[in-house]
Design an enzyme around this catalytic site. Structure first.
Site, mmCIF file in Angstrom:
data_model
loop_
_atom_site.group_PDB
_atom_site.id
_atom_site.type_symbol
_atom_site.label_atom_id
_atom_site.label_comp_id
_atom_site.label_asym_id
_atom_site.label_seq_id
_atom_site.Cartn_x
_atom_site.Cartn_y
_atom_site.Cartn_z
ATOM 1 N N HIS A 1 -1.258 -1.002 -4.457
ATOM 2 C CA HIS A 1 -2.463 -0.772 -3.789
ATOM 3 C C HIS A 1 -2.426 0.604 -3.552
ATOM 4 C CE1 HIS A 1 -6.223 -1.534 -1.324
ATOM 5 N NE2 HIS A 1 -5.787 -0.748 -0.622
ATOM 6 N N MET B 1 -12.020 5.155 -0.802
ATOM 7 C CA MET B 1 -12.722 5.402 0.462
ATOM 8 C C MET B 1 -13.221 6.779 0.254
ATOM 9 S SD MET B 1 -9.827 4.161 2.991
ATOM 10 C CE MET B 1 -8.749 3.872 1.470
ATOM 11 N N GLY C 1 -9.165 4.458 6.631
ATOM 12 C CA GLY C 1 -8.815 5.770 6.845
ATOM 13 C C GLY C 1 -7.100 6.109 7.431
ATOM 14 N N SER D 1 0.757 -1.101 0.160
ATOM 15 C CA SER D 1 0.009 -0.019 -0.027
ATOM 16 C C SER D 1 0.795 1.267 -0.002
ATOM 17 C CB SER D 1 -0.925 0.227 1.243
ATOM 18 O OG SER D 1 -1.567 1.248 1.167
ATOM 19 N N ASP E 1 -7.344 -6.174 3.678
ATOM 20 C CA ASP E 1 -6.423 -4.892 4.007
ATOM 21 C C ASP E 1 -6.596 -4.380 5.365
ATOM 22 O OD1 ASP E 1 -5.392 -2.321 3.140
ATOM 23 O OD2 ASP E 1 -7.219 -1.519 2.240
ATOM 24 N N HIS F 1 -8.400 1.507 -4.262
ATOM 25 C CA HIS F 1 -9.126 1.466 -3.086
ATOM 26 C C HIS F 1 -9.981 2.805 -2.900
ATOM 27 C CE1 HIS F 1 -9.614 0.474 1.339
ATOM 28 N NE2 HIS F 1 -10.844 0.902 0.935
ATOM 29 N N MET G 1 -8.863 8.515 -0.205
ATOM 30 C CA MET G 1 -9.738 9.046 0.923
ATOM 31 C C MET G 1 -10.199 10.387 0.653
ATOM 32 S SD MET G 1 -7.419 7.843 3.935
ATOM 33 C CE MET G 1 -6.378 6.140 3.877
ATOM 34 N N ASP H 1 -4.471 3.777 -2.098
ATOM 35 C CA ASP H 1 -5.762 4.204 -1.159
ATOM 36 C C ASP H 1 -6.094 5.946 -1.430
ATOM 37 O OD1 ASP H 1 -6.074 2.081 0.730
ATOM 38 O OD2 ASP H 1 -4.082 2.362 1.012
ATOM 39 N N MET I 1 -11.868 -5.571 4.957
ATOM 40 C CA MET I 1 -11.041 -4.503 5.693
ATOM 41 C C MET I 1 -10.856 -5.198 7.074
ATOM 42 S SD MET I 1 -10.524 -1.945 4.046
ATOM 43 C CE MET I 1 -9.540 -1.093 5.558
HETATM 44 C C1 DX5 Z 1 -6.442 1.778 5.544
HETATM 45 C C2 DX5 Z 1 -5.885 1.455 3.971
HETATM 46 C C3 DX5 Z 1 -4.975 0.364 3.772
HETATM 47 C C4 DX5 Z 1 -3.727 1.000 4.594
HETATM 48 C C5 DX5 Z 1 -2.925 -0.609 4.954
HETATM 49 O O1 DX5 Z 1 -7.548 2.675 5.310
HETATM 50 O O2 DX5 Z 1 -7.197 0.975 3.130
HETATM 51 O O3 DX5 Z 1 -4.612 -0.030 2.559
HETATM 52 O O4 DX5 Z 1 -2.556 1.313 3.882
HETATM 53 O O5 DX5 Z 1 -1.811 -0.137 5.813
HETATM 54 P P1 DX5 Z 1 -1.467 -1.076 6.974
HETATM 55 O O6 DX5 Z 1 -0.703 -2.093 6.286
HETATM 56 O O7 DX5 Z 1 -0.204 -0.430 7.686
HETATM 57 O O8 DX5 Z 1 -2.464 -1.316 8.079
HETATM 58 ZN ZN ZN Z 2 -6.824 0.102 1.188
#
Ligand code: DX5
Ligand code: ZN
Length: 220
Positions: free
Chosen positions: A34, A69, A143, A9, A176, A67, A38, A36, A138
């Site tokens: 990956h 969010m 977040g 990620s 994730d 992904h 947000m 993210d 999840m």
């Molecule tokens: C959280 C994200 C994840 C995050 C995972 O909202 O969707 O992808 O980056 O990070 P780690 O592996 O550090 O929990």
């Molecule tokens: Zn994610």
């Protein structure tokens, strides 16, 4: 022997050295990037948006797994397709017409994913599972990176895996949040096909070796 997909990620990368970290993943045994996204509304954090994704895809040589969010993700499906997303995942909790959203993602030539928050029951996907390319469980509340893994996730993965087999679907299961070398093998044993790892990879002394270790640990 099939291999588990490892998806580092980018949220945990060093944004001041983004190209360096992207090249590290290009050279490593990782399979996907990956990403993210947000919006500060669906989740209580803002990560990065389109210009940063554009910069990432310019250098990334592997599958781009986005992904979202964000609320009302339908607004940006075409934008993410144009930016080079290969897989676009939306949250179950953010969609009023999930079936339509899934079809719209596929119509743009991307694989369609659905993400479930820790409180969302996998049974809610029963009527849609054959249409979904990937379900992301999840294993932390979305977040933030660096949170600890929620143990109930194993049960959800097992239930989802049983549903996918029962329906004869080919949906991949992604996990994730809080993935480390302590839970990776058990996640794969429960049915996970894709492991996202942020902090465990990027905060490691040797990220490339950490990815190789995860890959080795989860080969089945
Ligand atoms: C959280 C994200 C994840 C995050 C995972 O909202 O969707 O992808 O980056 O990070 P780690 O592996 O550090 O929990
Ligand atoms: Zn994610």
């Amino acid at each position: 022997m099939s291999n588990t997909i490892i998806a580092p990620s980018i949220l945990a990368a060093d944004f001041a050295n983004l190209q360096r970290d992207i090249e590290m993943i290009n050279q490593s045994q990782a399979d996907w990037f990956h990403i993210d996204i947000m919006d500060g509304v669906f989740v209580p954090n803002i990560s990065f948006g389109m210009p940063v994704l554009e910069a990432i895809t310019k250098h990334a040589k592997k599958t781009i797994d986005v992904h979202l969010m964000i609320i009302d993700p339908d607004r940006y499906i075409k934008t993410f397709a144009d930016l080079g997303a290969n897989i676009l995942s939306v949250h179950y909790e953010a969609c009023n017409h999930l079936h339509r959203t899934i079809q719209a993602i596929k119509a743009e030539g991307m694989k369609a994913g659905v993400v479930l928050n820790p409180h969302t029951n996998v049974d809610l996907l029963e009527d849609l599972i054959s249409d979904i390319d990937l379900v992301c469980i999840m294993s932390v509340n979305p977040g933030f990176g660096g949170q600890s893994f929620i143990e109930n996730s194993y049960t959800k993965i097992e239930k989802l895996k049983a549903m996918i087999s029962r329906k004869n679907a080919s949906t991949l299961i992604e996990v994730d949040g809080g993935v480390t070398n302590k839970n990776a093998a058990q996640l794969v044993a429960a049915g996970a096909d894709v492991l996202v790892a942020g902090n465990f990879v990027f905060k490691a002394e040797n990220p490339t070796q950490t990815i190789a270790d995860l890959k080795q640990l989860t080969s089945k």
